[in-house]
Design a protein around this motif. Structure first.
Motif, PDB file in Angstrom:
ATOM      1  N   GLU A 289      13.140  -1.903  14.003  1.00 40.06           N
ATOM      2  CA  GLU A 289      13.083  -0.453  14.227  1.00 40.06           C
ATOM      3  C   GLU A 289      12.915  -0.132  15.704  1.00 40.06           C
ATOM      4  OE1 GLU A 289      10.052   3.286  13.300  1.00 40.06           O
ATOM      5  OE2 GLU A 289       9.736   1.346  12.325  1.00 40.06           O
ATOM      6  N   PHE A 290      12.044  -0.866  16.385  1.00 40.33           N
ATOM      7  CA  PHE A 290      11.784  -0.604  17.797  1.00 40.33           C
ATOM      8  C   PHE A 290      12.891  -1.167  18.674  1.00 40.33           C
ATOM      9  CE2 PHE A 290       7.586  -0.496  15.802  1.00 40.33           C
ATOM     10  CZ  PHE A 290       7.175   0.766  16.205  1.00 40.33           C
ATOM     11  N   ALA A 291      13.510  -2.249  18.220  1.00 39.89           N
ATOM     12  CA  ALA A 291      14.643  -2.802  18.965  1.00 39.89           C
ATOM     13  C   ALA A 291      15.765  -1.781  19.057  1.00 39.89           C
ATOM     14  CB  ALA A 291      15.135  -4.081  18.288  1.00 39.89           C
ATOM     15  N   VAL A 292      16.087  -1.155  17.934  1.00 35.96           N
ATOM     16  CA  VAL A 292      17.149  -0.143  17.918  1.00 35.96           C
ATOM     17  C   VAL A 292      16.732   1.075  18.728  1.00 35.96           C
ATOM     18  CG1 VAL A 292      18.453   1.432  16.428  1.00 35.96           C
ATOM     19  CG2 VAL A 292      18.112  -0.941  15.732  1.00 35.96           C
ATOM     20  N   LEU A 293      15.454   1.451  18.643  1.00 35.88           N
ATOM     21  CA  LEU A 293      14.955   2.583  19.433  1.00 35.88           C
ATOM     22  C   LEU A 293      15.142   2.327  20.922  1.00 35.88           C
ATOM     23  CD1 LEU A 293      13.363   5.267  19.701  1.00 35.88           C
ATOM     24  CD2 LEU A 293      11.272   3.880  19.691  1.00 35.88           C
ATOM     25  N   LEU A 294      14.775   1.152  21.395  1.00 33.74           N
ATOM     26  CA  LEU A 294      14.905   0.829  22.815  1.00 33.74           C
ATOM     27  C   LEU A 294      16.359   0.877  23.250  1.00 33.74           C
ATOM     28  CD1 LEU A 294      13.985  -0.159  25.565  1.00 33.74           C
ATOM     29  CD2 LEU A 294      13.872  -2.495  24.636  1.00 33.74           C
ATOM     30  N   VAL A 295      17.243   0.297  22.458  1.00 29.16           N
ATOM     31  CA  VAL A 295      18.661   0.249  22.828  1.00 29.16           C
ATOM     32  C   VAL A 295      19.278   1.649  22.820  1.00 29.16           C
ATOM     33  CG1 VAL A 295      20.922  -0.511  22.004  1.00 29.16           C
ATOM     34  CG2 VAL A 295      19.044  -2.151  22.180  1.00 29.16           C
ATOM     35  N   LYS A 296      18.995   2.425  21.792  1.00 31.96           N
ATOM     36  CA  LYS A 296      19.575   3.768  21.710  1.00 31.96           C
ATOM     37  C   LYS A 296      19.063   4.679  22.817  1.00 31.96           C
ATOM     38  CE  LYS A 296      20.054   5.682  17.669  1.00 31.96           C
ATOM     39  NZ  LYS A 296      19.723   6.203  16.321  1.00 31.96           N
ATOM     40  N   ASP A 297      17.761   4.586  23.122  1.00 28.84           N
ATOM     41  CA  ASP A 297      17.230   5.433  24.191  1.00 28.84           C
ATOM     42  C   ASP A 297      17.717   4.985  25.562  1.00 28.84           C
ATOM     43  OD1 ASP A 297      16.005   6.950  22.309  1.00 28.84           O
ATOM     44  OD2 ASP A 297      13.958   6.672  23.048  1.00 28.84           O
ATOM     45  N   ALA A 298      17.948   3.692  25.732  1.00 33.30           N
ATOM     46  CA  ALA A 298      18.531   3.220  26.988  1.00 33.30           C
ATOM     47  C   ALA A 298      19.929   3.798  27.187  1.00 33.30           C
ATOM     48  CB  ALA A 298      18.565   1.695  27.009  1.00 33.30           C
ATOM     49  N   LEU A 299      20.699   3.856  26.109  1.00 36.13           N
ATOM     50  CA  LEU A 299      22.034   4.452  26.191  1.00 36.13           C
ATOM     51  C   LEU A 299      21.927   5.948  26.502  1.00 36.13           C
ATOM     52  CD1 LEU A 299      23.747   2.668  23.166  1.00 36.13           C
ATOM     53  CD2 LEU A 299      24.298   2.339  25.585  1.00 36.13           C
ATOM     54  N   ARG A 300      20.987   6.624  25.862  1.00 36.91           N
ATOM     55  CA  ARG A 300      20.792   8.058  26.138  1.00 36.91           C
ATOM     56  C   ARG A 300      20.476   8.293  27.609  1.00 36.91           C
ATOM     57  NH1 ARG A 300      18.187   8.229  20.880  1.00 36.91           N
ATOM     58  NH2 ARG A 300      19.174   9.828  19.590  1.00 36.91           N
ATOM     59  N   ALA A 301      19.692   7.378  28.194  1.00 37.25           N
ATOM     60  CA  ALA A 301      19.275   7.542  29.589  1.00 37.25           C
ATOM     61  C   ALA A 301      20.362   7.121  30.573  1.00 37.25           C
ATOM     62  CB  ALA A 301      18.003   6.733  29.839  1.00 37.25           C
ATOM     63  N   GLY A 302      21.507   6.689  30.063  1.00 37.36           N
ATOM     64  CA  GLY A 302      22.620   6.336  30.938  1.00 37.36           C
ATOM     65  C   GLY A 302      22.576   4.922  31.472  1.00 37.36           C
ATOM     66  N   ILE A 303      21.749   4.055  30.891  1.00 37.05           N
ATOM     67  CA  ILE A 303      21.711   2.645  31.313  1.00 37.05           C
ATOM     68  C   ILE A 303      22.883   1.931  30.652  1.00 37.05           C
ATOM     69  CG2 ILE A 303      20.322   0.548  31.368  1.00 37.05           C
ATOM     70  CD1 ILE A 303      17.838   2.324  31.017  1.00 37.05           C
ATOM     71  N   PRO A 304      23.798   1.330  31.412  1.00 40.06           N
ATOM     72  CA  PRO A 304      25.048   0.798  30.835  1.00 40.06           C
ATOM     73  C   PRO A 304      24.882  -0.545  30.121  1.00 40.06           C
ATOM     74  CG  PRO A 304      25.026   0.424  33.197  1.00 40.06           C
ATOM     75  CD  PRO A 304      23.763   1.198  32.884  1.00 40.06           C
ATOM     76  N   ILE A 305      23.980  -0.604  29.151  1.00 42.98           N
ATOM     77  CA  ILE A 305      23.756  -1.867  28.445  1.00 42.98           C
ATOM     78  C   ILE A 305      24.954  -2.237  27.577  1.00 42.98           C
ATOM     79  CG2 ILE A 305      21.246  -1.592  28.439  1.00 42.98           C
ATOM     80  CD1 ILE A 305      21.459  -0.638  25.558  1.00 42.98           C
ATOM     81  N   GLN A 306      25.819  -1.266  27.256  1.00 41.67           N
ATOM     82  CA  GLN A 306      26.974  -1.559  26.409  1.00 41.67           C
ATOM     83  C   GLN A 306      27.994  -2.455  27.098  1.00 41.67           C
ATOM     84  OE1 GLN A 306      26.289   1.292  27.824  1.00 41.67           O
ATOM     85  NE2 GLN A 306      28.121   2.385  28.500  1.00 41.67           N
ATOM     86  N   THR A 307      27.838  -2.660  28.402  1.00 36.65           N
ATOM     87  CA  THR A 307      28.776  -3.513  29.145  1.00 36.65           C
ATOM     88  C   THR A 307      28.379  -4.993  29.087  1.00 36.65           C
ATOM     89  OG1 THR A 307      27.521  -3.237  31.217  1.00 36.65           O
ATOM     90  CG2 THR A 307      29.253  -1.610  30.734  1.00 36.65           C
ATOM     91  N   THR A 308      27.254  -5.300  28.475  1.00 36.78           N
ATOM     92  CA  THR A 308      26.758  -6.683  28.465  1.00 36.78           C
ATOM     93  C   THR A 308      27.175  -7.400  27.180  1.00 36.78           C
ATOM     94  OG1 THR A 308      24.659  -6.133  27.373  1.00 36.78           O
ATOM     95  CG2 THR A 308      24.745  -5.916  29.779  1.00 36.78           C
ATOM     96  N   GLU A 309      27.265  -8.715  27.280  1.00 40.92           N
ATOM     97  CA  GLU A 309      27.563  -9.519  26.094  1.00 40.92           C
ATOM     98  C   GLU A 309      26.421  -9.434  25.090  1.00 40.92           C
ATOM     99  OE1 GLU A 309      28.513 -13.510  27.052  1.00 40.92           O
ATOM    100  OE2 GLU A 309      30.152 -12.998  28.439  1.00 40.92           O
ATOM    101  N   GLN A 310      25.208  -9.361  25.591  1.00 41.09           N
ATOM    102  CA  GLN A 310      24.049  -9.287  24.701  1.00 41.09           C
ATOM    103  C   GLN A 310      24.116  -8.058  23.797  1.00 41.09           C
ATOM    104  OE1 GLN A 310      24.016  -9.905  27.911  1.00 41.09           O
ATOM    105  NE2 GLN A 310      22.405 -11.357  28.504  1.00 41.09           N
ATOM    106  N   PHE A 311      24.658  -6.966  24.325  1.00 41.25           N
ATOM    107  CA  PHE A 311      24.735  -5.742  23.528  1.00 41.25           C
ATOM    108  C   PHE A 311      25.679  -5.915  22.353  1.00 41.25           C
ATOM    109  CE2 PHE A 311      26.772  -1.662  22.539  1.00 41.25           C
ATOM    110  CZ  PHE A 311      25.664  -0.908  22.196  1.00 41.25           C
ATOM    111  N   GLN A 312      26.796  -6.594  22.578  1.00 36.72           N
ATOM    112  CA  GLN A 312      27.743  -6.802  21.483  1.00 36.72           C
ATOM    113  C   GLN A 312      27.107  -7.613  20.367  1.00 36.72           C
ATOM    114  OE1 GLN A 312      30.381  -4.973  21.873  1.00 36.72           O
ATOM    115  NE2 GLN A 312      29.767  -4.509  23.984  1.00 36.72           N
ATOM    116  N   GLU A 313      26.372  -8.634  20.737  1.00 37.02           N
ATOM    117  CA  GLU A 313      25.689  -9.449  19.738  1.00 37.02           C
ATOM    118  C   GLU A 313      24.605  -8.633  19.029  1.00 37.02           C
ATOM    119  OE1 GLU A 313      24.208 -12.766  21.897  1.00 37.02           O
ATOM    120  OE2 GLU A 313      26.209 -13.559  22.401  1.00 37.02           O
TER     121      GLU A 313
END
Length: 327
Positions: A289-313
């Protein structure tokens, strides 16, 4: 959002938005105008009917000849282009003002004036149970609208909050206690209570260095302020968010502490580049639950985590939680 009118005599119906005080009805419509690519300064007219007299809508008569009088159209009504004419606080206006608005709402006209084709009319007001001193709308006026109920939603509010730079402590607290986003206290004498609008004020107070319980309480009420202050004190005992971003693998056990750490990490990660991979890496250490919260809020804040291989996994591993939810 209803579509705008065409060059023909086809117009969307006028819409009435019902909702409690402070939930941001006018801000929502202004944001929609911006998202449609229009300039709010030109395409959003916020008309407060409580500040008008009936003659202000109809316009003043002026003598054109000895036997002919013409009504001067109010300057605040649009004459060209496209946009939203927002009739705010309509049901707070006296009955005479509501009556004066009948023709504008039904026929899109006031005397010789006609609302341009590509302008939409939207009205808004509080409900009777909100103790806002509303005046009942007469059935003929109410029947001229399509009626929509506006409700608060934390996920939607966070989209706005990250874009507007709301203090991460406010966001973290509301992640932890989403019911505090809007808590209208109907008890008489309670002047301040939590709403999206008043939490924005809390963020402004924090930016000014005003952090005392009474100062926060002036915006959201003392009950909410005490809970918020307890949350901030707890956050002061957390692992340092920057140290976590630098590689420290420490995960708090209590949910409220995880909420606080997540919001702090997102704020610091948005201020500096280079933490994209680390954010997803740390998310994998958290309960789902918190893992998804961190990732979704990072995307909201404009942090480009979607460009990483880790994000796809990560997305593949948590697709059941992410699927269908807004990033």
């Amino acid at each position: 959002m209803v579509k705008f009118g065409t060059e023909k005599d086809e117009h969307p119906p006028a819409v009435f938005l019902w909702g409690g005080p402070g939930i941001g009805k006018s801000a929502i419509i202004r944001q929609v105008v911006e998202e449609l690519g229009m300039d709010p300064e030109e395409s959003f007219i916020d008309l407060r009917l409580t500040q008008l007299d009936p003659v202000d809508l109809r316009g003043l008569p002026r003598l054109e000849s000895e036997d002919y009088v013409e009504w001067a159209t109010p300057h605040f009504l649009p004459r060209e282009g496209e946009g939203v004419l927002f009739l705010d606080e309509l049901n707070l206006a006296p009955g005479a003002v509501q009556n004066a608005a009948y023709q504008l709402i039904l026929d899109r006209r006031l005397g010789d004036y006609e609302l341009p084709n590509r302008w939409v009319m939207i009205a808004a007001g509080n409900r009777a149970e909100d103790r806002a001193g509303v005046n009942p709308m007469k059935a003929p006026l109410s029947n001229r609208f399509v009626h929509w109920e506006v409700e608060t939603d934390l996920e939607d509010w966070k989209d706005w909050a990250y874009d507007k730079g709301i203090d991460h402590r406010v966001i973290g607290f509301l992640n932890f206690k989403p019911g505090m986003l809007y808590r209208f206290d109907r008890e008489k004498g309670k002047h301040a209570f939590p709403t999206p609008r008043t939490w924005e004020r809390v963020s402004d107070l924090l930016e000014m260095g005003l952090t005392a319980t009474g100062e926060i309480g002036s915006a959201v009420g003392l009950g909410a302020a005490r809970e918020f202050k307890a949350y901030i004190r707890m956050g002061d005992e957390l692992p340092d968010a920057e140290a976590v971003l630098e590689g420290k693998d420490e995960v708090p056990e209590e949910p409220d502490r995880i909420h606080a750490l997540v919001s702090s990490m997102v704020q610091k990660g948005a201020d500096r580049e280079g933490f994209e991979e680390r954010i997803v890496e740390y998310a994998n250490l958290l309960p789902a639950e918190f893992a998804v919260l961190l990732v979704k809020d990072a995307l909201r804040a404009g942090i480009p985590i979607q460009t990483t291989e880790q994000f796809q996994e990560f997305s593949e591993r948590h697709k059941d939680l992410i699927l269908g939810e807004k990033p």
